[in-house]
Each structure stands twice: as structure tokens, then as C-alpha cells.
Design a protein around this motif. Sequence first.
Motif, PDB file in Angstrom:
ATOM      1  N   SER A 100       0.815  -1.222   0.000  1.00 15.14           N
ATOM      2  CA  SER A 100       0.000   0.000   0.000  1.00 15.14           C
ATOM      3  C   SER A 100       0.842   1.262   0.000  1.00 15.14           C
ATOM      4  O   SER A 100       0.332   2.345  -0.305  1.00 15.14           O
ATOM      5  CB  SER A 100      -0.936   0.010   1.216  1.00 15.14           C
ATOM      6  N   ASP A 119      -6.012   0.710  -3.612  1.00 12.54           N
ATOM      7  CA  ASP A 119      -5.491  -0.540  -3.057  1.00 12.54           C
ATOM      8  C   ASP A 119      -4.695  -0.229  -1.799  1.00 12.54           C
ATOM      9  O   ASP A 119      -3.677   0.459  -1.858  1.00 12.54           O
ATOM     10  CB  ASP A 119      -4.594  -1.249  -4.080  1.00 12.54           C
ATOM     11  N   ALA A 147      -9.149  -3.175  -0.835  1.00 15.16           N
ATOM     12  CA  ALA A 147      -8.963  -2.690  -2.198  1.00 15.16           C
ATOM     13  C   ALA A 147     -10.326  -2.584  -2.868  1.00 15.16           C
ATOM     14  O   ALA A 147     -11.253  -3.336  -2.552  1.00 15.16           O
ATOM     15  CB  ALA A 147      -8.058  -3.624  -2.998  1.00 15.16           C
TER      16      ALA A 147
END
Length: 674
Positions: free
Chosen positions: A50, A506, A519
Amino acid sequence: MRVPVDCVAGTGMGALVAGAWAAGMSPAQMRIEMSKANWHDMFQDNPEFSELSYRNRRQSQRFLPASETGFNHGEIQYPPGVVLGQKVKLFFNSLVHANLGEPEMQQLPLPVSIIATDIGTGERIVFRDGSLTMAMRASMSVPGLLAPIAYQNRKFVDGGLVDNVPIREVRERCGAEVVIAVNVGSPLLKAEEVGSLLSVSVQMVNILTEQNVAQSLATLRPGDIYIKPDLEKISAGDFDKHEQAAERGRVAAEGAAARLQTLSVGETQYAHWWGRFAAPAKKRAPRIDEIEIAGLEQVNPEIVERHITQKQGEPLDTEQLDKDLLRVFGEGYFESVDYSLLRTRDRNILRITPVEKGWGPGYLRLGLNLELAGQGATFDLRLGYQKTWLNRLGGELLVLGQIGSTYGAGAEFYQPLDAKQVFFVEPIAGYERRRSAVFQEDLKIAEYAVSSLAGQVAVGVNVGLLGQVRAGWYEKKLSASIETGLPLFPTGTVRYGGGFVGLEFDQFNRLHFPSKGWATRLRYFSSSDEDFSRLDARAEVAHTIDSYVLGAKATYAGSPGSRLPIFDAGQLGGFLNMSAFAKGQLVGDDVTYAQLKVEKIIGTFPIGLRGDMRLGLALEAGYRGAAYTETKRTGVLNSTTLYVGGETPLGPLYLGYGYSTSGTWNAYFFLGTP
């Protein structure tokens, strides 16, 4: 035991201990820091998935990250190591208080020598001055694992290859009359334990090390003290066994207590001696007066600046700075990102030093996909060439091709519109040819060859590290012809185009096998030529409780108020997409899919590999508002999947079995990038 020393020398892990000790860290503090460190994560350069830039995430999804190879001016260049050592170096910084100013070895209160090897000449190199953290990092550069350190036009690796127990160095450095030598060399593997290429490489390094260790130990004198902990079943890569190793070291030192006691001094004298070392830990974090970015040639400095949250005029927040530097590294353009604190008169300058990849800015990338199932097999090999920093704003060109079950080729040009790359424009064109099977009553009754030529132009916004929002125009020409079986569907060519909007966020912590995060993806297309629109939606979440990972996923593909084209419709079937059915067996419109899964973590991979091994159970449900194939299967369909899997250097690996109460089943072997 209150034994002061006059100088210290170390190699490899011994370099870390020697440097941290001389910089003011007590053995007790070392053990605390070692226990706080996540050693499996330490040898993964990138931050969590991330925290990567969207572009870097997208390449990781399509290609194997470890396949990145430089290709510039017709020459192939390889990364210098499996691990570049980004997190390792930041860890060293914290150990020696680099936030108070980079420790220079010649200014430490105790003479320190760190041994490394010149990988170009095989020469034994002794660092006695200069950056302490650089010397520590050089001495720990295990060949083939950690990338060498480049310094003064030379490259340095693990000093254990030439001098793993540097007895000679302390005699020469400070005329040591008594040497306390600690040997933590790994014992040689037994013949039956040497089988893989990795084990052969490890054994070769161990043999070289043991040879120079024997030579060093032969120079010990009767008055010297030799400490050799029992390291049976603890190898050089077992960083996660540090607590066990430390205890064995304590036992070995206590075994030499009688001899060490003869060197002991009084409490007052020892406290005075040690006080010279511990002082740096008591200082406050300095106030930063200026931040500068140094050393960049192609990458725009604003790419780095946008991740740095440290403010001028405020105290240095080292913990946050480390996170920021990992995000900079996550852009994918650098082989290292470090910092140093410079003092000029009364000003403190925080210098950020990103080092651009020496094997860039052009890269070859490889992706593969292998899926073996009870009702067929697919294999695809994907090759891409990415050229970065075509201009000052960071324009990128990606050309890719694919062979196997699906043939294709395409090109993408990504052009940021501002220096911080918030806004961008991206034209994409591609061709694809695939086989599309038609199923009825669990039998493949026809197979069509479907080719498509598509192009789009999108403008978009990068929403921090969340992802992207984009909109644009999409055109597609789709042709279908029957190859085998019954001609149930119409053939020929259809062409349509129209506008689209979409977003993709995401926040999973890993690309494959996430243990936390979420996500979502949404795309809406409206055709101006044909009477249909298309909505694709996807949402996923993962959460960990103890050794269990819970996950949920929901997807939708359909044409609100109209019908999707037959060969561009929604599909179910395949592993973890209604696993009991063959890949693409369930085709239709208004296709909805839901999944609940629970995974038990049953093991972890060796250091250097991210992820874990899991045993999973997935409950799946699917529904088609309009069925194009398997027309007798209506209503909500179910599938239960049992699988074992884990992340490998070639992508995720699964072995699984899916069963549906409607009477279908499938077994799977899956490896590669989906």
C-alpha cells in the motif's frame, strides 16, 4: 564483568555489534533493538504494498518484481543483489544515533575497525575512518544476497571472506597485549545437507570463511581469551533466532569468566570509561533548519519532496523520516534512499540522498502464468520493456508482448502533467488473441478464436498512495470465428467506442496473500455506437486474528439496462472465481460473485522471501442475470474451495480443490502472475 577495552574490530554481524557498541549502545539495548526488529521484513527492500506508488504497484501485478533487469543502449545490466539493503541501512542508522549526526569512525571515543572485502580485487579492506553506518553495511554485504556497497570507485562485500575474526587488526591498531576473540562463524553443513544451489553457495562461503578463521586463530597467544559459542543448528541467515544465539553467547562468555575477571576494574573506573560511550543517547533530536535533496540526475527532486513530511524549524522525527524514505524508495526509481545530518555553524541540514538505479532507466520485465486444472491448462509468458524518465516530468513508455494460451502485444505511454505527478494523461493501445470455450452441461461443446484491437486515452489523478481516478475515451474492435464444435454464437466483427470513468484504490499490505487492508475497483463504460454500457465493480478486504487471516470479496460485471456482447461478457469459473467450474465456464450478463475465506498461517518462508504458507477454505457464490453458456444453470450457484498456497519468487503458488453441490468439481495447480 567491567572489562574495559582499548579498541574493537568486527566483521559482518560483528561489525554491527562493534559499531553500535562504540556509538553508545549497551549490550542490553542491543538485545532490545534486535527483538523489536522484524528480520523477515528487514530483508524486503520495499515498504508494504500500500506504500508503493501506483505505477510500481501496477508493474508488480503484471510482472515478477524479481525479474527486473536493466536494458540500456543494447546492454543488459543486472541488479547487484537479491536484497538492496534499504531497510538494513535505516536500521543501522537508528542503532548508532545517525539522527544526531552521522558518526564518523575517527571521532568515536573508542578506536573501531571494520573489515570488508573488495569484490573486484579480493583485497582485505579495513575501515578506520569515514561513515560508520556505511562501513557496517559494507561488512555485512553477503555476496549474492545483499548488494555490494559502492564507495570511492570500489565495491565492498562481507569481510568474512578474508578476515572473519580480525585478531591481527586489533594488534596492529592499538598494540593489544590481550585479545578477546569471539568466533561466531557458522559450522559447515554436513554432506547430506548440501543439495540445492543455495546450499552449495552457502557452503562455499563457509569454507572460505573457515580457512581464514583458522589462520587467525593460529595467531592467538597464551594470554589471549577465545570465546566460541555453540551455534549448532543456527546458521548465518537465522536472524530470527537472535535471542537464542545471544543466550548461547552469554553461556560461552561465562565459561571464560575466570580469565575475563583478571581484566576487571573497579565500578567507578568502569563507569567513567563507559560514560564516554553512552552520552550520545541522551541528546535531544536536533531542530532541522534546512532540507536538501542531493545526487539526483534524471529523477525530478519533487518526486522525493512530496513524500518528506519533516518540516523546517521542527525537531527531527527519525521514525517518521524512515517511513517517508521507504515511500520514496517505493517509487521504484532508486537502489537506495538514505539521509545524513550536517552541521554548518549553528544550522542543521537534513540531506536526503537517493541513489538512482545503476541499471536503469530502461528495464526488461518478465511475467508468467501457469494454471493446470482438471478441465484444461493455460500457460502465458509475458515480456515487457519499460523506459522511465523520458522527460523531466517523468514520462514512461511500456511496450509488452505475450505468448501462450493468449497472444498479445501493446504499448502504454504515461505522461505526468506536473512535477509532483498528481495529474497525468495516458494513451494505451493493444492487440489480443485468445480462445474462448463454450460450455453446456459441463461439456466443452465449442471453441472460438476471439481477437480484439483496443485503444484508449485517459486523463487522471493520482490520489496520494491510495490509487488513481481516471476518465477518457475507449475504442474496441472485436472479431470472433469458430475453431471447433457447434456454431452456437454469431461470428464476425463488432466495433464500439465510448467514454469511461474509473477508480482503483489498493491498501493491502501485500500484493499476494495480504494479511490486512482493503482494495476497490470501479469502472463504468458507455458505448456511443452500440446500445449498451458496462459496469465493473470489485471490493476486497482482509483482516488477521492471531494466526488466521479472514477475507471477503465481491465483484460485479454487467450492462445496466442493456446486454453485454457475447464475447465481451462477464465470466465465472477458474481458481477462486467459482473454483468448482472450469475457467470461463459461466458466461453471462449481470454477473455477481461473492467470496468468504479463512486462511490458517502454517509456516513462513526463509529470510529474503516475503509472505507465508497458508491453508485456506473459501466459500463462493455466483449469480448471472442472463446466462450465455450453461443456460440450464440458473439461480445462485455455489462452490467450496480447499487450498494450500504461498508466495514464491515466481509469484503465488496454489494447490486447490473446488466442489459445488450442483455436482461439478475441479482440481488446480496455479503459479505465477494472474
